[in-house]
Design a protein around this motif. Structure first.
Motif, PDB file in Angstrom:
ATOM      1  N   GLU A  87       0.836  -1.222  -0.037  1.00 45.47           N
ATOM      2  CA  GLU A  87      -0.076  -0.058  -0.157  1.00 45.47           C
ATOM      3  C   GLU A  87       0.832   1.209  -0.222  1.00 45.47           C
ATOM      4  N   THR A  88       1.945   1.201   0.450  1.00 51.23           N
ATOM      5  CA  THR A  88       2.956   2.369   0.570  1.00 51.23           C
ATOM      6  C   THR A  88       4.077   1.875  -0.039  1.00 51.23           C
ATOM      7  N   SER A  89       4.647   2.656  -1.160  1.00 44.89           N
ATOM      8  CA  SER A  89       5.596   2.282  -1.852  1.00 44.89           C
ATOM      9  C   SER A  89       6.974   2.345  -0.832  1.00 44.89           C
ATOM     10  N   SER A  90       8.105   1.956  -1.249  1.00 48.38           N
ATOM     11  CA  SER A  90       9.290   1.825  -0.391  1.00 48.38           C
ATOM     12  C   SER A  90       9.721   3.480  -0.429  1.00 48.38           C
ATOM     13  N   THR A  91       9.762   3.973  -1.623  1.00 47.60           N
ATOM     14  CA  THR A  91      10.221   5.291  -1.683  1.00 47.60           C
ATOM     15  C   THR A  91       9.486   6.316  -0.903  1.00 47.60           C
ATOM     16  N   THR A  92       8.175   6.183  -0.832  1.00 48.72           N
ATOM     17  CA  THR A  92       7.248   6.919   0.015  1.00 48.72           C
ATOM     18  C   THR A  92       7.436   6.674   1.473  1.00 48.72           C
ATOM     19  N   GLY A  93       7.466   5.269   1.735  1.00 49.24           N
ATOM     20  CA  GLY A  93       7.413   4.858   3.028  1.00 49.24           C
ATOM     21  C   GLY A  93       8.998   5.543   3.665  1.00 49.24           C
ATOM     22  N   MET A  94      10.079   5.250   3.166  1.00 47.74           N
ATOM     23  CA  MET A  94      11.217   5.811   3.457  1.00 47.74           C
ATOM     24  C   MET A  94      11.297   7.336   3.816  1.00 47.74           C
ATOM     25  N   ARG A  95      10.664   7.954   2.901  1.00 53.82           N
ATOM     26  CA  ARG A  95      10.880   9.563   2.899  1.00 53.82           C
ATOM     27  C   ARG A  95       9.864   9.768   4.535  1.00 53.82           C
ATOM     28  N   GLN A 118      19.659 -14.541  14.414  1.00 52.74           N
ATOM     29  CA  GLN A 118      19.047 -13.562  15.539  1.00 52.74           C
ATOM     30  C   GLN A 118      19.231 -11.986  14.804  1.00 52.74           C
ATOM     31  N   LEU A 119      20.337 -11.675  14.223  1.00 56.55           N
ATOM     32  CA  LEU A 119      20.480 -10.453  13.838  1.00 56.55           C
ATOM     33  C   LEU A 119      19.515 -10.249  12.603  1.00 56.55           C
ATOM     34  N   ALA A 120      19.207 -11.154  11.985  1.00 58.20           N
ATOM     35  CA  ALA A 120      18.359 -10.880  10.757  1.00 58.20           C
ATOM     36  C   ALA A 120      16.893 -10.574  11.128  1.00 58.20           C
ATOM     37  N   CYS A 121      16.634 -11.394  12.099  1.00 60.33           N
ATOM     38  CA  CYS A 121      15.153 -11.353  12.649  1.00 60.33           C
ATOM     39  C   CYS A 121      15.062 -10.063  13.688  1.00 60.33           C
ATOM     40  N   ALA A 122      16.082  -9.575  14.226  1.00 55.79           N
ATOM     41  CA  ALA A 122      15.955  -8.432  15.082  1.00 55.79           C
ATOM     42  C   ALA A 122      15.869  -7.277  14.290  1.00 55.79           C
ATOM     43  N   ASP A 123      16.855  -7.101  13.092  1.00 52.68           N
ATOM     44  CA  ASP A 123      16.747  -6.260  12.155  1.00 52.68           C
ATOM     45  C   ASP A 123      15.685  -6.093  11.445  1.00 52.68           C
ATOM     46  N   SER A 124      14.866  -7.301  11.164  1.00 53.13           N
ATOM     47  CA  SER A 124      13.805  -7.405  10.240  1.00 53.13           C
ATOM     48  C   SER A 124      12.514  -6.585  11.315  1.00 53.13           C
ATOM     49  N   ASN A 125      12.525  -7.044  12.518  1.00 58.17           N
ATOM     50  CA  ASN A 125      11.655  -6.515  13.531  1.00 58.17           C
ATOM     51  C   ASN A 125      11.732  -4.782  13.577  1.00 58.17           C
ATOM     52  N   GLN A 126      13.154  -4.564  13.828  1.00 53.62           N
ATOM     53  CA  GLN A 126      13.420  -3.341  14.189  1.00 53.62           C
ATOM     54  C   GLN A 126      12.786  -2.041  12.548  1.00 53.62           C
ATOM     55  N   PHE A 127      13.123  -2.987  11.568  1.00 47.50           N
ATOM     56  CA  PHE A 127      12.680  -2.369  10.285  1.00 47.50           C
ATOM     57  C   PHE A 127      11.072  -2.122  10.539  1.00 47.50           C
ATOM     58  N   HIS A 128      10.339  -2.931  10.726  1.00 51.23           N
ATOM     59  CA  HIS A 128       8.762  -3.008  11.057  1.00 51.23           C
ATOM     60  C   HIS A 128       8.612  -1.977  12.279  1.00 51.23           C
ATOM     61  N   ALA A 129       9.442  -1.835  13.211  1.00 52.92           N
ATOM     62  CA  ALA A 129       9.315  -1.163  14.370  1.00 52.92           C
ATOM     63  C   ALA A 129       9.266   0.310  13.833  1.00 52.92           C
ATOM     64  N   VAL A 130      10.254   0.696  13.103  1.00 51.25           N
ATOM     65  CA  VAL A 130      10.379   2.064  12.593  1.00 51.25           C
ATOM     66  C   VAL A 130       9.303   2.364  11.752  1.00 51.25           C
ATOM     67  N   CYS A 131       8.786   1.668  10.931  1.00 48.48           N
ATOM     68  CA  CYS A 131       7.737   1.810  10.198  1.00 48.48           C
ATOM     69  C   CYS A 131       6.477   2.208  10.859  1.00 48.48           C
ATOM     70  N   LEU A 132       6.375   1.322  11.863  1.00 53.31           N
ATOM     71  CA  LEU A 132       5.262   1.744  12.953  1.00 53.31           C
ATOM     72  C   LEU A 132       5.406   2.974  13.573  1.00 53.31           C
ATOM     73  N   ASP A 133       6.602   3.561  13.834  1.00 53.16           N
ATOM     74  CA  ASP A 133       6.891   4.631  14.472  1.00 53.16           C
ATOM     75  C   ASP A 133       6.911   5.885  13.507  1.00 53.16           C
ATOM     76  N   THR A 134       6.423   5.672  12.232  1.00 53.23           N
ATOM     77  CA  THR A 134       6.396   6.605  11.346  1.00 53.23           C
ATOM     78  C   THR A 134       5.075   7.305  11.289  1.00 53.23           C
ATOM     79  N   PRO A 164       2.037   9.102   9.229  1.00 56.37           N
ATOM     80  CA  PRO A 164       1.054   8.176   9.879  1.00 56.37           C
ATOM     81  C   PRO A 164       1.957   6.673   9.695  1.00 56.37           C
ATOM     82  N   PRO A 165       1.809   5.886  10.640  1.00 62.57           N
ATOM     83  CA  PRO A 165       2.299   4.481  10.596  1.00 62.57           C
ATOM     84  C   PRO A 165       2.050   3.639   9.259  1.00 62.57           C
ATOM     85  N   ILE A 166       3.108   3.218   8.949  1.00 57.13           N
ATOM     86  CA  ILE A 166       3.185   2.261   7.737  1.00 57.13           C
ATOM     87  C   ILE A 166       3.228   0.644   8.296  1.00 57.13           C
ATOM     88  N   PHE A 167       2.302  -0.147   7.708  1.00 60.12           N
ATOM     89  CA  PHE A 167       2.184  -1.478   8.146  1.00 60.12           C
ATOM     90  C   PHE A 167       2.508  -2.347   6.943  1.00 60.12           C
TER      91      PHE A 167
END
Lengths: 403, 403
Positions: free
Chosen positions: A215-223, A261-277, A279-282
């Motif tokens: 629903e949200t492109s990476s470009t828009t989401g990142m910005r 462990q690192l891959a999972c933690a980083d993937s989760n943190q990516f989703h965390a940052v999206c949620l902290d955006t 409006p939040p990105i899911f």
């Protein structure tokens, strides 16, 4: 112009892998040059399973640059395509084919038009970085066609201007995209950490949960994350640099528990940052949400046995969540044939389901019940290759049009 | 012992509100004293709608401390109950009731046992901080019974040792829990930012999406976040202090757009930190997830009109996501009587609402049906009160046992 005949068509066909980030790229410091705010690391996926094939052709008879993606003509007017075409053309060299009477001088390339046909054997924009493989393949194929002599690193900096993660698809195996410091982006390039044979018992299973476009492109989401997340800057400056070092070490040592462990933690943190955006990105839909719960159980199960255990196929699996799909990473100990057994047989009951419309034939599409569309069972793979077999070209050798 | 009669039972009944954090408490620096890693701010909810009622009784005939929660006897052996009982007893004073022949000396309280009956008029552990109202009420009622003379701030530091967020329920209106610096926690207390009449057109609608107990307790979740989240420390040190100042200002100025924006951003960041925890914590279930999408749309809708708009009941609503439930905060402009209408009828009304323009057709319209258990329509409310009407006591005046 040195050529007598105007009827020749010169072609090159390349095949390029996609890649999955295990330390994520999220956030640009320069939107035009596509310069990231942190390093990232990916695994290049075996192009025998997932790849983009691109044929580029040049002829004096072509009237303009044209491109067909998955059989459909698309516009090349976008800045990203224009950047790649411009950068490659400016590095073109003389090309001669005495036999066919082809003589192209370095300076001719600015005036010659190209036809490009590209085909992904997996769903476009379904979270598998089709644009990564696509731009990498475009740049690689054009470089071959135009006799560009720059090394893969330099090509990666060009592919990066098409799609950031594309730069990582210029190499096989395990690849780091170094963010670089130069304002012109010259040092924002991919480097290979280890080749595709380095860790040959690492297996990757991609569970495609939805082939809908996000629903949200990476470009828009990142910005939006860069502009509004109160956590992203800290992630990029403080968290990722440490994880990059740890991940490089885990890959070097083939240390699966640390890698997972690192891959999972980083993937989760990516989703965390999206949620902290705001409006939040899911990017996690309900299915990946449910699957993420599996991480949680698996990690708990691992903990109950002390240090993290190696994960076996079938009964227990390690889950990593990507942009919009979920990746299970399996480490197979001992007999690797269990992989085939578990991977294929476990899905017998859902094999009858029809594949998503985007899928054309050649990839294994065993499906799970419910929301998972299909699984792709793959491994680290090689970088881009030129296909010598002309029958694999996507453009007709006589007309330069899509076959 | 100065009393002739051993048959008296002395009782006190109090009613205490719960509260909803708008800047979240997540993470302890001391698990025993319950000292947080950042300040937090909450709105105290009107106890006419949501509250805990607690009756405490003392008698020389009681053989041990006993407690009944929602009619069921529970153990008081836990450290949290013991801390509260110990701290309150140590501050008890003489109590005399000539008429009934009751003479309790300060030093008697260490030997006297209490009976406690507590009742929440909303689901326990369903995300509405029942433990906040519960411990606040326990401490407040015991303080009254034992003639404790400490002010509300001191009592809040005791209630905090029962449940962190309980300290914020010692005051009405808008309350800040100051994290404090002392190692003994003496300055980790609640302070009132504004009373319950300060912003009397702020309305809060709680949509209880599930009355299931959460899968990860707050205590466990916080501990895991403190131990594993790479983002939590940054949040607590860098992000929250700024937000606290902004939120105080928004409350002072009754600035709803800022208030709502901060509350939503902080709620999202809380969920982000949970996701960044290893293993990740999901307090958002599928329903609140779907509802969170509504935040996003509402925010976009707001943006399309320029600066954030005031939100009206009925047609548009602002969503804030709590620990396990979702809160809609409505700001009523004009006729406040819509609120009453909305309260119960809103379930239907809300279901019938047209989506904001950009989501038309994109999300299934079953948004609220089924998953939302009920709505609670409330407003900022008063702090704890003593109930003079003995008929409201939860313990029998003759036996000291639950009615």
């Amino acid at each position: 112009m040195a050529n007598k005949s105007q009827n020749w068509i010169l072609m090159a066909t390349a095949q390029t892998p996609t890649n999955i980030a295990v330390i994520k790229y999220w956030g640009k410091r320069d939107e035009t040059l596509i310069l990231p705010i942190n390093d990232s690391i990916s695994v290049t996926l075996d192009p025998d399973h997932l790849c983009t094939t691109t044929t580029v052709a040049v002829s004096r008879s072509f009237e303009k640059d044209r491109m067909w993606l998955n059989g459909k003509e698309i516009s090349l007017s976008g800045g990203r395509y224009q950047s790649c075409l411009r950068e490659i053309r400016s590095r073109a060299n003389d090309v001669e084919d005495e036999e066919r009477g082809i003589h192209i001088l370095k300076q001719d390339w600015e005036k010659l038009h190209v036809h490009i046909a590209s085909y992904n054997n997996f769903p476009t924009a379904a979270g598998l970085a089709s644009s990564a493989a696509g731009f990498a393949c475009l740049v690689f194929a054009l470089a071959k066609l135009m006799n560009v002599k720059e090394d893969q690193g330099k090509l990666s900096a060009i592919a990066r201007q098409g799609s950031g993660s594309a730069c990582r698809s210029l190499y096989g195996g395990f690849v780091k995209w170094v963010m670089g410091n130069d304002v012109n982006g010259s040092d924002s390039v991919a480097v290979q950490l280890a080749n595709d044979t380095h860790w040959d018992d690492l297996v990757i299973i991609v569970a495609v949960v939805s082939s809908r476009q996000k629903e949200t492109s990476s470009t828009t989401g990142m910005r939006e994350s860069v502009e509004t997340s109160a956590l992203l800057y800290h992630r990029s400056k403080e968290v990722v640099p440490k994880r990059i070092l740890q991940m490089e070490e885990a890959i070097q040592n083939r240390d699966f528990p640390s890698f997972a462990q690192l891959a999972c933690a980083d993937s989760n943190q990516f989703h965390a940052v999206c949620l902290d955006t705001c409006p939040p990105i899911f990017y996690m839909n309900d299915t990946s949400h449910r699957q993420v719960l599996i991480i949680s159980y698996i990690e708990k199960w691992n903990r109950s046995e002390g240090t993290p255990q190696f994960i076996r196929v079938g009964k227990e699996s390690m889950l990593n969540v990507g942009t919009k799909v979920s990746y299970w990473m399996f480490y197979v100990l001992g007999d690797k044939s269990i992989l085939q057994d578990a991977g294929i047989e476990a899905m017998k009951d859902v094999e009858a389901l029809p594949p998503p419309p985007e899928i054309k034939g050649n990839i294994p599409s065993q499906k799970y019940k419910g929301d998972v569309s299909y699984f792709i069972c793959t491994r680290p793979g090689r970088g881009p290759v030129l296909l010598a077999d002309e029958s694999l070209a996507l453009l007709h050798p006589k007309t330069g049009m899509p076959k």
